[in-house]
Design an enzyme around this catalytic site. Structure first.
Site, short mmCIF file in Angstrom:
data_model
loop_
_atom_site.label_atom_id
_atom_site.label_comp_id
_atom_site.label_asym_id
_atom_site.label_seq_id
_atom_site.Cartn_x
_atom_site.Cartn_y
_atom_site.Cartn_z
N CYS A 1 -17.08 44.95 66.60
CA CYS A 1 -15.67 45.51 67.37
C CYS A 1 -16.18 45.06 68.98
O CYS A 1 -17.17 45.58 69.54
CB CYS A 1 -15.71 47.13 67.19
SG CYS A 1 -15.29 47.54 65.47
N TYR B 1 -16.17 55.38 57.77
CA TYR B 1 -14.85 55.06 57.90
C TYR B 1 -13.96 55.65 56.48
O TYR B 1 -14.84 56.25 55.75
CB TYR B 1 -14.43 53.81 58.33
CG TYR B 1 -15.04 53.66 59.66
CD1 TYR B 1 -15.00 54.15 60.83
CD2 TYR B 1 -16.06 52.40 59.95
CE1 TYR B 1 -15.41 53.93 61.93
CE2 TYR B 1 -16.49 52.12 61.19
CZ TYR B 1 -16.28 53.01 62.19
OH TYR B 1 -16.92 52.62 63.39
#
Length: 361
Positions: free
Chosen positions: A25, A182
């Site tokens: 990310c 997640y």
């Protein structure tokens, strides 16, 4: 016996070596749209010689972003912005993308701006969702809204739509993010999932969201291209799902058409005191998953030395070595690894613009 610089074939895709750039990310997009930063970041790793370059965790819906700076692929504008990036990667490596939903960890500040949940009254913030109304805790204290059956159906559809857009953008390797606390991972984890319906409780119920999402994506992703998943196989706590359950899930994934499993951690709790941090600490676990599930396997975590990566492949622990921090530190890690391992003509890992000038050096 395979080596780090041997070709790896999966479906119709051939990687020139066993080195994969892990999704990292960058928190640098606007409205989910990748930009010049992503082009340079991913392009540099492709030029550096890795066989596979996977774009960062890319949200399948607006509320699925970790931060406001995360990339997305829930609309055509985002997919169109990814297309030239994928095309450039393809000149030198196989272009991959990881599609994801952050679940209860969404609506956070960027790591260097706090790495915590944004305040509810922050104009940039949104309400996270999850399998249950249970907060992650620590720096992520917001309680997510428990998803309804309609929410679950919508998000599964979002994953399938994102897979189709990823294909249209030119990606040839797809990874589903079912790790790191997640959304997919949190449905599987008894730490995060406290539901009492058919999406919670038993093993069969806790895996239902993941298997149904995989099936929805399998239905739209071409058979000729690899469909893979990153799974958090353990949180290394007593509350985590047993590793045996994770292996059973991987076997189920394989029966549903998964082509490779990327073995990682759960991160469903802020308590990581039980994680056995150390060089390549996930490699023995990946080896067990690979052996028992009989599926091609990848893993990373604290792998930075070429000899270490080569041993993982030669020893049958993994088929691919996933590199993140090592690639951030050295985009030409593959070239330097080839030199360190005595590969003939190591500069051949690089494009001619670099290889010509480095020949014999």
């Amino acid at each position: 016996m395979a080596h780090l610089f041997d070709e790896f074939r999966l479906k119709d895709i051939a990687l020139k070596n066993r080195i994969a750039v892990s999704p990292m990310c960058q928190y640098s997009a606007e409205d989910g749209v990748p930009n010049e930063w992503h082009s340079v970041h991913l392009g540099a790793r492709a030029v550096g010689g890795a066989g596979l370059v996977i774009a960062e965790a890319t949200a399948v819906a607006p509320e699925g972003r970790i931060t406001p700076g995360c990339t997305g692929i829930w609309n055509d504008t985002q997919a169109e912005a990814f297309a030239p990036i994928a095309a450039f990667i393809k000149r030198y490596a196989v272009p991959g993308i990881q599609i994801a939903h952050a679940g209860r960890k969404a609506s956070a500040n960027r790591p260097w701006e706090g790495d915590d949940h944004m305040k509810a009254d922050d104009a940039r913030a949104w309400q996270p969702i999850g399998p249950s109304a249970v907060a992650f805790g620590a720096n992520l204290p917001r309680v997510p809204t428990e998803m309804t059956k309609d929410d679950i159906a919508r998000v599964k559809g979002d994953f399938a739509a994102a897979a189709k857009r990823s294909l249209a953008a030119g990606f040839e390797w797809l990874e589903l993010h079912f790790a790191h606390g997640y959304l997919g991972q949190s449905f599987f984890s008894p730490i995060a999932n406290k539901r009492d319906d058919d999406y919670g409780g038993s093993f069969e119920n806790r895996i239902r969201f993941l298997t149904e999402t995989l099936s929805a994506v399998r239905a739209v992703w071409p058979e000729k291209y690899p469909l893979t998943a990153r799974l958090g196989v353990s949180d290394f706590t007593a509350e985590s799902q047993p590793l045996e359950e994770s292996i059973a899930l991987v076997k189920r994934f394989k029966s549903l058409g998964l082509d490779l499993i990327d073995v990682s951690l759960g991160f469903n709790t802020p308590d990581v005191s039980g994680v056995p941090w150390g060089p390549a600490f996930m490699a023995p676990i990946a080896e067990r998953v690979r052996r028992e599930a009989q599926i091609p396997t990848a893993a990373g975590w604290f792998v930075d030395q070429p000899s270490q990566a080569d041993r993982m492949v030669k020893g049958g622990q993994v088929d691919l070595v996933m590199l993140a921090r090592a690639e951030l530190s050295d985009p030409n890690w593959t070239y330097h690894a080839a030199k360190a391992l005595g590969v003939a003509d190591p500069q051949s890992t690089l494009p001619p613009q670099y290889a010509y000038w480095l020949r014999g050096r």
